[in-house]
Design an enzyme around this catalytic site. Sequence first.
Site, PDB file in Angstrom:
ATOM      1  N   GLY A  34       1.017  -1.330   0.086  1.00  0.00           N
ATOM      2  CA  GLY A  34      -0.029   0.159   0.040  1.00  0.00           C
ATOM      3  C   GLY A  34       0.707   1.317   0.075  1.00  0.00           C
ATOM      4  N   GLY A  35       0.144   2.456   0.176  1.00  0.00           N
ATOM      5  CA  GLY A  35       0.842   3.548   0.055  1.00  0.00           C
ATOM      6  C   GLY A  35       1.789   3.954   1.336  1.00  0.00           C
ATOM      7  N   LYS A  54       3.992  -5.460   9.169  1.00  0.00           N
ATOM      8  CA  LYS A  54       4.064  -4.482   8.406  1.00  0.00           C
ATOM      9  C   LYS A  54       5.473  -3.548   8.334  1.00  0.00           C
ATOM     10  CE  LYS A  54       1.181  -0.453   6.464  1.00  0.00           C
ATOM     11  NZ  LYS A  54       0.000  -0.113   6.362  1.00  0.00           N
ATOM     12  N   ASP A 141      -7.380   7.229   5.747  1.00  0.00           N
ATOM     13  CA  ASP A 141      -7.494   6.256   4.330  1.00  0.00           C
ATOM     14  C   ASP A 141      -8.637   5.239   4.567  1.00  0.00           C
ATOM     15  OD1 ASP A 141      -6.744   6.026   1.693  1.00  0.00           O
ATOM     16  OD2 ASP A 141      -5.032   4.589   2.062  1.00  0.00           O
TER      17      ASP A 141
END
Length: 279
Positions: A34-35, A54, A141
């Site tokens: 992801g971003g 992550k 987001d």
Amino acid sequence: MALPDSVLAHLRRVAAEPDLTGTPYTLEGLLGRGGLGAVYAVQDHQLERRVALKVLHAASDQAARALAEARHIAQLEHPGIPPIHEAGILADGRAYYTMRLVDGEPLQPSAAGSLSDRLRLFQKIADAVAYAHAQGVVHRDLKPANILVGPFGEVFVMDWATQDVRGTPSWSAPESSRTPAADIYSLGQLLAALLPQDAPRALNAVAQHAAHPDPASRYPNVPALEEEIRRFLDGERVLAHQETLLERTVRLYRRHEVLWLLLAAYVAVRFFLFFWSRT
């Protein structure tokens, strides 16, 4: 000699993989990118369990700040927010954190079931966001790709931002804010995506009010938005919608449908008995 594209792609993938030296984790595979970073499935040998790891894209000079924000997010304890187990800095200088490995699929608004099912799913999403806001955490987001739905109807709000991100344009507020109002805008967009084409006008009005371009014209907080959904489900008037006389009549009938049916049955029986007694 030039290397084949497949070899170059493999080398880039290997180079991007996290250096887990000094951690109790063994890399199993990439779950997604992801971003903000990449998420991997890893084996935690210390506790003998699989978890999600992550790795944030932040440069080494931003890693400490990203780690501090990850610790802030770790304070969230809600069924709809996967818990963070541990955080730190990898040997390559990137910040990381591990969290529960969620069994679920990204939200598909068009396949969310009946209208009631869609609204109750939305309520679970909104409840997690409302809790986070109460703890001083903004998502930044919210979008279907960051909502996972489990096999038993569990809903998980994923990918809580740990950096100053703009968010996905099609789901983010136009003012590029980091305030709860921006999340309310995204929730309005999510609600609009969940509603079927023939959704009642009242629900469309709720989605539009939540996603109003002007932050001051949106719901003041997520509980106020949730209250509107509750009012609709309970057959009460939705405040964001100016209903017509016909809509009000239909709403009141549906809300008291059993009572009206019992009254109609009582009148029919009394009518029958009246004429039967005169024969």
